[in-house]
Design a protein around this motif. Sequence first.
Motif, PDB file in Angstrom:
ATOM      1  N   GLU A  78       0.849  -1.188   0.000  1.00  0.00           N
ATOM      2  CA  GLU A  78       0.000   0.000   0.000  1.00  0.00           C
ATOM      3  C   GLU A  78       0.886   1.239   0.000  1.00  0.00           C
ATOM      4  O   GLU A  78       1.876   1.303   0.725  1.00  0.00           O
ATOM      5  N   ILE A  79       0.516   2.207  -0.832  1.00  0.00           N
ATOM      6  CA  ILE A  79       1.241   3.468  -0.949  1.00  0.00           C
ATOM      7  C   ILE A  79       0.224   4.590  -0.743  1.00  0.00           C
ATOM      8  O   ILE A  79      -0.888   4.526  -1.254  1.00  0.00           O
ATOM      9  N   SER A  80       0.642   5.634  -0.016  1.00  0.00           N
ATOM     10  CA  SER A  80      -0.219   6.811   0.126  1.00  0.00           C
ATOM     11  C   SER A  80       0.641   8.063   0.051  1.00  0.00           C
ATOM     12  O   SER A  80       1.874   7.985   0.076  1.00  0.00           O
ATOM     13  N   ASP A  81      -0.005   9.201   0.005  1.00  0.00           N
ATOM     14  CA  ASP A  81       0.707  10.474  -0.019  1.00  0.00           C
ATOM     15  C   ASP A  81       1.608  10.622   1.210  1.00  0.00           C
ATOM     16  O   ASP A  81       2.665  11.246   1.127  1.00  0.00           O
ATOM     17  N   ALA A  82       1.235  10.014   2.319  1.00  0.00           N
ATOM     18  CA  ALA A  82       2.048  10.097   3.538  1.00  0.00           C
ATOM     19  C   ALA A  82       3.420   9.456   3.350  1.00  0.00           C
ATOM     20  O   ALA A  82       4.395   9.874   3.983  1.00  0.00           O
ATOM     21  N   ASP A  83       3.517   8.457   2.467  1.00  0.00           N
ATOM     22  CA  ASP A  83       4.795   7.785   2.213  1.00  0.00           C
ATOM     23  C   ASP A  83       5.810   8.694   1.525  1.00  0.00           C
ATOM     24  O   ASP A  83       7.001   8.424   1.551  1.00  0.00           O
ATOM     25  N   LEU A  84       5.350   9.763   0.909  1.00  0.00           N
ATOM     26  CA  LEU A  84       6.230  10.669   0.187  1.00  0.00           C
ATOM     27  C   LEU A  84       6.839  11.741   1.074  1.00  0.00           C
ATOM     28  O   LEU A  84       7.878  12.318   0.736  1.00  0.00           O
ATOM     29  N   LYS A  85       6.201  12.010   2.186  1.00  0.00           N
ATOM     30  CA  LYS A  85       6.652  13.098   3.057  1.00  0.00           C
ATOM     31  C   LYS A  85       8.041  12.789   3.628  1.00  0.00           C
ATOM     32  O   LYS A  85       8.341  11.683   4.025  1.00  0.00           O
ATOM     33  N   GLY A  86       8.902  13.806   3.615  1.00  0.00           N
ATOM     34  CA  GLY A  86      10.224  13.675   4.196  1.00  0.00           C
ATOM     35  C   GLY A  86      11.292  13.166   3.247  1.00  0.00           C
ATOM     36  O   GLY A  86      12.444  13.007   3.648  1.00  0.00           O
ATOM     37  N   LYS A  87      10.929  12.917   1.988  1.00  0.00           N
ATOM     38  CA  LYS A  87      11.946  12.475   1.027  1.00  0.00           C
ATOM     39  C   LYS A  87      11.572  12.981  -0.360  1.00  0.00           C
ATOM     40  O   LYS A  87      10.433  13.358  -0.622  1.00  0.00           O
ATOM     41  N   TRP A  88      12.528  12.988  -1.246  1.00  0.00           N
ATOM     42  CA  TRP A  88      12.289  13.351  -2.636  1.00  0.00           C
ATOM     43  C   TRP A  88      11.657  12.158  -3.340  1.00  0.00           C
ATOM     44  O   TRP A  88      12.005  11.018  -3.076  1.00  0.00           O
ATOM     45  N   SER A  89      10.728  12.461  -4.241  1.00  0.00           N
ATOM     46  CA  SER A  89      10.038  11.409  -4.985  1.00  0.00           C
ATOM     47  C   SER A  89       9.899  11.821  -6.444  1.00  0.00           C
ATOM     48  O   SER A  89       9.839  13.011  -6.761  1.00  0.00           O
ATOM     49  N   VAL A  90       9.828  10.819  -7.298  1.00  0.00           N
ATOM     50  CA  VAL A  90       9.533  11.049  -8.707  1.00  0.00           C
ATOM     51  C   VAL A  90       8.369  10.144  -9.082  1.00  0.00           C
ATOM     52  O   VAL A  90       8.422   8.934  -8.854  1.00  0.00           O
ATOM     53  N   PHE A  91       7.317  10.742  -9.628  1.00  0.00           N
ATOM     54  CA  PHE A  91       6.182   9.997 -10.162  1.00  0.00           C
ATOM     55  C   PHE A  91       6.317   9.974 -11.673  1.00  0.00           C
ATOM     56  O   PHE A  91       6.443  11.025 -12.301  1.00  0.00           O
ATOM     57  N   VAL A  92       6.311   8.774 -12.230  1.00  0.00           N
ATOM     58  CA  VAL A  92       6.428   8.598 -13.672  1.00  0.00           C
ATOM     59  C   VAL A  92       5.132   7.944 -14.161  1.00  0.00           C
ATOM     60  O   VAL A  92       4.931   6.743 -13.974  1.00  0.00           O
ATOM     61  N   PHE A  93       4.269   8.752 -14.730  1.00  0.00           N
ATOM     62  CA  PHE A  93       3.010   8.254 -15.291  1.00  0.00           C
ATOM     63  C   PHE A  93       3.265   7.763 -16.711  1.00  0.00           C
ATOM     64  O   PHE A  93       4.045   8.370 -17.447  1.00  0.00           O
ATOM     65  N   TYR A  94       2.589   6.695 -17.083  1.00  0.00           N
ATOM     66  CA  TYR A  94       2.683   6.180 -18.449  1.00  0.00           C
ATOM     67  C   TYR A  94       1.326   5.628 -18.850  1.00  0.00           C
ATOM     68  O   TYR A  94       0.515   5.272 -17.994  1.00  0.00           O
ATOM     69  N   PRO A  95       1.050   5.550 -20.163  1.00  0.00           N
ATOM     70  CA  PRO A  95      -0.292   5.181 -20.613  1.00  0.00           C
ATOM     71  C   PRO A  95      -0.765   3.780 -20.216  1.00  0.00           C
ATOM     72  O   PRO A  95      -1.873   3.640 -19.714  1.00  0.00           O
ATOM     73  N   ALA A  96       0.052   2.753 -20.441  1.00  0.00           N
ATOM     74  CA  ALA A  96      -0.474   1.407 -20.188  1.00  0.00           C
ATOM     75  C   ALA A  96       0.623   0.353 -20.160  1.00  0.00           C
ATOM     76  O   ALA A  96       1.655   0.495 -20.815  1.00  0.00           O
ATOM     77  N   ASP A  97       0.351  -0.695 -19.403  1.00  0.00           N
ATOM     78  CA  ASP A  97       1.221  -1.876 -19.407  1.00  0.00           C
ATOM     79  C   ASP A  97       1.144  -2.556 -20.782  1.00  0.00           C
ATOM     80  O   ASP A  97       0.181  -2.358 -21.527  1.00  0.00           O
ATOM     81  N   PHE A  98       2.132  -3.376 -21.074  1.00  0.00           N
ATOM     82  CA  PHE A  98       2.177  -4.176 -22.299  1.00  0.00           C
ATOM     83  C   PHE A  98       2.128  -3.316 -23.558  1.00  0.00           C
ATOM     84  O   PHE A  98       1.494  -3.670 -24.546  1.00  0.00           O
ATOM     85  N   THR A  99       2.808  -2.159 -23.508  1.00  0.00           N
ATOM     86  CA  THR A  99       2.850  -1.275 -24.667  1.00  0.00           C
ATOM     87  C   THR A  99       4.278  -1.223 -25.198  1.00  0.00           C
ATOM     88  O   THR A  99       5.047  -2.150 -24.963  1.00  0.00           O
ATOM     89  N   PHE A 100       4.656  -0.152 -25.867  1.00  0.00           N
ATOM     90  CA  PHE A 100       5.895  -0.154 -26.633  1.00  0.00           C
ATOM     91  C   PHE A 100       6.951   0.830 -26.132  1.00  0.00           C
ATOM     92  O   PHE A 100       8.062   0.428 -25.812  1.00  0.00           O
ATOM     93  N   VAL A 101       6.629   2.099 -26.020  1.00  0.00           N
ATOM     94  CA  VAL A 101       7.586   3.080 -25.507  1.00  0.00           C
ATOM     95  C   VAL A 101       7.738   2.920 -23.991  1.00  0.00           C
ATOM     96  O   VAL A 101       8.838   3.029 -23.452  1.00  0.00           O
ATOM     97  N   CYS A 102       6.629   2.639 -23.318  1.00  0.00           N
ATOM     98  CA  CYS A 102       6.619   2.559 -21.850  1.00  0.00           C
ATOM     99  C   CYS A 102       7.679   1.620 -21.274  1.00  0.00           C
ATOM    100  O   CYS A 102       8.415   2.013 -20.367  1.00  0.00           O
ATOM    101  N   PRO A 103       7.829   0.389 -21.785  1.00  0.00           N
ATOM    102  CA  PRO A 103       8.833  -0.483 -21.177  1.00  0.00           C
ATOM    103  C   PRO A 103      10.263   0.022 -21.377  1.00  0.00           C
ATOM    104  O   PRO A 103      11.115  -0.215 -20.526  1.00  0.00           O
TER     105      PRO A 103
END
Length: 186
Positions: A23-48
């Motif tokens: 389980e991940i929540s916004d609270a897990d991000l507090k106190g450290k640097w984070s990077v969120f990498v959004f991508y369209p979908a699993d089993f695609t071409f550029v994403c992997p």
Amino acid sequence: MSVINTEIKPFKATAYQNGEFIEISDADLKGKWSVFVFYPADFTFVCPTELEDLALNYEEFKKLGVEIYSVSTDTHFSHKAWHDTSDAIGKIQYPMIGDPTHEISKNFEILRPSGLADRGTFIIDPEGVIQSIEITAEGIGRDALELLRKVKAAQYVAAHPGEVCPAKWKEGEKTLKPSLDLVGKI
């Protein structure tokens, strides 16, 4: 309306990481640097290719105290299946967040009308404030080393109030101190 310089909104989600569902929540991000990498979908071409590039550079991000989170509107079950069947995705050790309810994608204003997330990258500081956003079109892949450079710049600026990092700045290079004396001299 851009979410740059805004605090991330509360969320809770399930992620796949290292053979487990967590389980991940916004609270897990507090106190450290984070990077969120959004991508369209699993089993695609550029994403992997992008996610593998991040996996190959994950240790460098960890050395900087940065956690990577990949996010798509697929489920955590789909992430596990992709991790188990793709050589590229099998290298991932960072959390792969499932966002089938679209809560996180909506919070980051990255959700397309089709129900998929755009290809977007967010650098988040230890206070939970978004410091950098990059959004690219479907066919344009991102570069983990360029992201690493941006994280270092964001960390430098946070640690050195009054200084800014110019274009192409790399760690150890000269920064700028904006002032009246500098106006018109660059």
